[in-house]
Motif scaffolding. Structure first.
Motif, PDB file in Angstrom:
ATOM      1  N   MET A  78       0.841  -1.203   0.000  1.00  0.00           N
ATOM      2  CA  MET A  78       0.000   0.000   0.000  1.00  0.00           C
ATOM      3  C   MET A  78       0.869   1.243   0.000  1.00  0.00           C
ATOM      4  N   SER A  79       0.414   2.254  -0.769  1.00  0.00           N
ATOM      5  CA  SER A  79       1.069   3.561  -0.783  1.00  0.00           C
ATOM      6  C   SER A  79      -0.032   4.612  -0.712  1.00  0.00           C
ATOM      7  N   ASP A  80       0.319   5.868  -0.959  1.00  0.00           N
ATOM      8  CA  ASP A  80      -0.696   6.930  -0.955  1.00  0.00           C
ATOM      9  C   ASP A  80      -1.641   6.820  -2.145  1.00  0.00           C
ATOM     10  N   SER A  81      -1.223   6.070  -3.188  1.00  0.00           N
ATOM     11  CA  SER A  81      -2.021   6.045  -4.418  1.00  0.00           C
ATOM     12  C   SER A  81      -2.437   4.651  -4.873  1.00  0.00           C
ATOM     13  N   HIS A  82      -2.031   3.598  -4.162  1.00  0.00           N
ATOM     14  CA  HIS A  82      -2.439   2.269  -4.598  1.00  0.00           C
ATOM     15  C   HIS A  82      -2.469   1.307  -3.411  1.00  0.00           C
ATOM     16  N   VAL A  83      -3.136   0.174  -3.637  1.00  0.00           N
ATOM     17  CA  VAL A  83      -3.190  -0.876  -2.629  1.00  0.00           C
ATOM     18  C   VAL A  83      -3.295  -2.219  -3.339  1.00  0.00           C
ATOM     19  N   VAL A  84      -2.684  -3.240  -2.759  1.00  0.00           N
ATOM     20  CA  VAL A  84      -2.727  -4.588  -3.329  1.00  0.00           C
ATOM     21  C   VAL A  84      -3.216  -5.548  -2.248  1.00  0.00           C
ATOM     22  N   GLY A  85      -4.264  -6.295  -2.566  1.00  0.00           N
ATOM     23  CA  GLY A  85      -4.819  -7.267  -1.636  1.00  0.00           C
ATOM     24  C   GLY A  85      -4.841  -8.657  -2.208  1.00  0.00           C
ATOM     25  N   LEU A  86      -5.170  -9.640  -1.367  1.00  0.00           N
ATOM     26  CA  LEU A  86      -5.144 -11.044  -1.771  1.00  0.00           C
ATOM     27  C   LEU A  86      -6.329 -11.785  -1.160  1.00  0.00           C
ATOM     28  N   LYS A  87      -6.866 -12.711  -1.937  1.00  0.00           N
ATOM     29  CA  LYS A  87      -7.880 -13.630  -1.412  1.00  0.00           C
ATOM     30  C   LYS A  87      -7.609 -15.033  -1.924  1.00  0.00           C
ATOM     31  N   ASN A  88      -7.549 -15.994  -1.034  1.00  0.00           N
ATOM     32  CA  ASN A  88      -7.477 -17.401  -1.412  1.00  0.00           C
ATOM     33  C   ASN A  88      -8.901 -17.933  -1.559  1.00  0.00           C
ATOM     34  N   VAL A  89      -9.243 -18.356  -2.762  1.00  0.00           N
ATOM     35  CA  VAL A  89     -10.591 -18.845  -3.038  1.00  0.00           C
ATOM     36  C   VAL A  89     -10.644 -20.337  -2.712  1.00  0.00           C
ATOM     37  N   THR A  90     -11.514 -20.727  -1.757  1.00  0.00           N
ATOM     38  CA  THR A  90     -11.623 -22.126  -1.355  1.00  0.00           C
ATOM     39  C   THR A  90     -12.995 -22.679  -1.704  1.00  0.00           C
ATOM     40  N   MET A  91     -13.099 -23.997  -1.694  1.00  0.00           N
ATOM     41  CA  MET A  91     -14.357 -24.646  -2.058  1.00  0.00           C
ATOM     42  C   MET A  91     -15.456 -24.378  -1.030  1.00  0.00           C
ATOM     43  N   ASN A  92     -15.077 -24.047   0.204  1.00  0.00           N
ATOM     44  CA  ASN A  92     -16.105 -23.852   1.228  1.00  0.00           C
ATOM     45  C   ASN A  92     -16.568 -22.404   1.343  1.00  0.00           C
ATOM     46  N   GLU A  93     -16.356 -21.597   0.283  1.00  0.00           N
ATOM     47  CA  GLU A  93     -16.915 -20.252   0.258  1.00  0.00           C
ATOM     48  C   GLU A  93     -18.436 -20.346   0.280  1.00  0.00           C
ATOM     49  N   SER A  94     -19.075 -19.437   0.979  1.00  0.00           N
ATOM     50  CA  SER A  94     -20.537 -19.497   1.129  1.00  0.00           C
ATOM     51  C   SER A  94     -21.255 -19.374  -0.214  1.00  0.00           C
ATOM     52  N   PHE A  95     -20.677 -18.596  -1.157  1.00  0.00           N
ATOM     53  CA  PHE A  95     -21.379 -18.388  -2.424  1.00  0.00           C
ATOM     54  C   PHE A  95     -21.368 -19.616  -3.331  1.00  0.00           C
ATOM     55  N   PHE A  96     -20.449 -20.550  -3.092  1.00  0.00           N
ATOM     56  CA  PHE A  96     -20.446 -21.766  -3.902  1.00  0.00           C
ATOM     57  C   PHE A  96     -21.609 -22.695  -3.553  1.00  0.00           C
ATOM     58  N   VAL A  97     -22.242 -22.480  -2.431  1.00  0.00           N
ATOM     59  CA  VAL A  97     -23.382 -23.317  -2.046  1.00  0.00           C
ATOM     60  C   VAL A  97     -24.494 -23.194  -3.080  1.00  0.00           C
ATOM     61  N   GLY A  98     -24.654 -21.982  -3.616  1.00  0.00           N
ATOM     62  CA  GLY A  98     -25.731 -21.791  -4.576  1.00  0.00           C
ATOM     63  C   GLY A  98     -25.279 -21.416  -5.972  1.00  0.00           C
ATOM     64  N   HIS A  99     -24.000 -21.026  -6.117  1.00  0.00           N
ATOM     65  CA  HIS A  99     -23.541 -20.586  -7.437  1.00  0.00           C
ATOM     66  C   HIS A  99     -22.841 -21.733  -8.160  1.00  0.00           C
ATOM     67  N   PHE A 100     -23.634 -22.485  -8.876  1.00  0.00           N
ATOM     68  CA  PHE A 100     -23.175 -23.644  -9.649  1.00  0.00           C
ATOM     69  C   PHE A 100     -22.446 -24.649  -8.761  1.00  0.00           C
ATOM     70  N   PRO A 101     -23.097 -25.217  -7.745  1.00  0.00           N
ATOM     71  CA  PRO A 101     -22.394 -26.140  -6.835  1.00  0.00           C
ATOM     72  C   PRO A 101     -21.773 -27.339  -7.542  1.00  0.00           C
ATOM     73  N   GLU A 102     -22.327 -27.726  -8.685  1.00  0.00           N
ATOM     74  CA  GLU A 102     -21.742 -28.849  -9.433  1.00  0.00           C
ATOM     75  C   GLU A 102     -20.561 -28.413 -10.301  1.00  0.00           C
ATOM     76  N   ALA A 103     -20.492 -27.124 -10.572  1.00  0.00           N
ATOM     77  CA  ALA A 103     -19.367 -26.573 -11.356  1.00  0.00           C
ATOM     78  C   ALA A 103     -19.083 -25.180 -10.810  1.00  0.00           C
ATOM     79  N   PRO A 104     -18.504 -25.077  -9.610  1.00  0.00           N
ATOM     80  CA  PRO A 104     -18.388 -23.800  -8.903  1.00  0.00           C
ATOM     81  C   PRO A 104     -17.553 -22.761  -9.642  1.00  0.00           C
ATOM     82  N   VAL A 105     -18.130 -21.573  -9.773  1.00  0.00           N
ATOM     83  CA  VAL A 105     -17.466 -20.422 -10.375  1.00  0.00           C
ATOM     84  C   VAL A 105     -17.729 -19.220  -9.471  1.00  0.00           C
TER      85      VAL A 105
END
Length: 462
Positions: free
Chosen positions: A344-371
């Motif tokens: 992070m600086s005064d003009s930018h920021v960089v973040g990270l997320k590890n996407v896992t199978m147990n994310e809450s949105f995968f329960v309903g968003h194509f559970p057979e082919a999660p996207v």
């Protein structure tokens, strides 16, 4: 950090073009940073410039030939290979004809000229393309194939098989480009007798003689062909050695043909315009397959450079961990989509997320082919940007962030369980009155997966 290099002084060579047979003077001159390799036709009005660019390849018969706005450069590969082999990035190559001198059919004399001129470092940093996955090109008509795979340094292996007894299967490998001078540069060009007959009949190889091309005799020589060869090479007598080579030319290496093909690969891939960190494997290489591969790789590199895929050490200590993020953002699971802040600086920021199978949105968003839903990616980018804007107040825990506007949203690739998302948000305008206008991009697997212009405002909790 490796610096770019050019030559210290200009240096000239003279000789004849292999196919044109014309006397030519070639001069190497120092060039500024990021110039790359450029040919200049000083014999033509205005001294037009032709960049060593795969997109200018127009013909690969008997060499790699470039053309820009009607101006041509023939058989460019041996000269370009010499500069890559000598670790030179920027040079101007002046010619008073369309074709560099063939010399002895190798890069040896060009390497000697470069060393005579001297090599100097420049201020700018050298750019590399780091190969992250196998990239290949195949020519089904000939069975030729060339690929590049991940490696720490630039390496090249060539495998040739011409299906003739006189020249069987051969391999050559260059593990370190620093060995180009001693192992590859003096490997000379070669031809088969049946090819030579065709070239002579069509008035080509006017500058050829038995000192700049190895001729493998793959058929019986007729009296007519023998007489034509005597005239073409200015010899009173021509013979075939026991090893099947025309006249008394002695091979520098048993696998000189494979080494020369490796030299050609290096010269042709110089047309990519970017240094490579990867291992090239070429099976039955030729100028066509080499330059088609160069075009493909050049396009891939330009797309990645346009998208500016960032590279970060994901194992390094984060600037903010999940606990520090929750001390700043008002969001909480399952609607908190940033795991770490990397930079992070005064003009930018960089973040990270590890996407896992147990994310809450995968329960309903194509559970057979999660996207991962695109709107969640946008929200994650906004939360990353929220860290930046909240860093401007002394008590971020007392503020909420609200969207004001979303523009130019694009989704380019799917995000799947197991992916690591990198979010980079750059300010478009300075933060004023708690309003943040930023360009946000999301990357995964070395590719840009989504982007958007976001505007948000922070407000004190009521």
């Amino acid at each position: 950090m490796v610096k770019q290099k050019t030559i210290q002084n200009e240096v000239s060579l003279t000789g004849v073009g292999l196919h044109t047979g014309k006397e030519v003077k070639m001069t190497f001159k120092p060039a500024p940073v990021n110039n790359g390799y450029t040919f200049v036709r000083v014999d033509l009005e205005g001294s037009p410039v032709i960049e060593a660019d795969a997109n200018y390849v127009v013909n690969t018969q008997r060499g790699t030939n470039l053309e820009k706005l009607g101006v041509k450069i023939q058989t460019s590969e041996h000269v370009l290979a010499a500069f890559v082999g000598c670790d030179v990035d920027n040079v101007i190559i002046e010619l008073n004809e369309s074709e560099p001198p063939i010399m002895d059919g190798s890069s040896k004399f060009f390497v000697e000229a470069i060393e005579k001129a001297g090599i100097v470092e420049q201020e700018a940093e050298r750019c590399y393309y780091v190969v992250k996955e196998v990239i290949s090109f195949a020519d089904e008509a000939t069975g030729s194939e060339i690929l590049v795979m991940p490696a720490d340094d630039y390496q090249v292996t060539t495998m040739v098989d011409f299906g003739t007894k006189v020249l069987g299967t051969q391999n050559a490998t260059l593990k370190n480009i620093a060995d180009f001078k001693t192992e590859i540069s003096d490997a000379r060009t070669f031809s088969f007798l049946h090819e030579l007959e065709t070239l002579l009949d069509n008035g080509l190889i006017k500058g050829g003689d038995l000192n700049n091309a190895i001729v493998y005799v793959d058929k019986e020589i007729s009296e007519k062909t023998m007489n034509n060869l005597k005239v073409a090479f200015g010899k009173e007598k021509i013979s075939v050695k026991p090893n099947g080579i025309l006249d008394n030319l002695t091979l520098h290496y048993p696998n000189e043909a494979a080494r020369h093909k490796l030299l050609d690969v290096i010269g042709d891939l110089a047309l990519i315009g970017t240094r490579i960190k990867g291992k090239v494997i070429a099976n039955k290489p030729g100028h066509f397959v080499n330059t088609q591969f160069a075009k493909k790789l050049s396009k891939i590199i330009k797309i990645e450079q346009k998208n500016q895929v960032p590279v970060y050490d994901l194992n390094a200590e984060p600037l903010m961990d999940i606990h520090q993020i929750m001390n700043t953002l008002p969001h909480r699971p399952p609607f908190l989509f940033v795991d770490r802040i990397i930079e992070m600086s005064d003009s930018h920021v960089v973040g990270l997320k590890n996407v896992t199978m147990n994310e809450s949105f995968f329960v309903g968003h194509f559970p057979e082919a999660p996207v991962m839903p695109g709107v969640i990616i946008v929200e994650a980018m906004a939360q990353t940007g929220g860290i930046l804007v909240l860093s401007t107040v002394p008590d971020p825990e007392n503020y909420l962030t609200f969207f004001m506007k979303i523009d130019n949203v694009k989704f380019k690739h799917k995000v799947l369980p197991g992916d690591t998302l990198i979010f980079k948000c750059d300010l478009i305008t300075p933060i004023r009155r708690g309003i943040c206008h930023m360009q946000a991009k999301a990357y995964a697997n070395g590719k840009l997966v989504a982007e958007a212009e976001l505007m948000a405002q922070i407000a004190k909790k009521s």
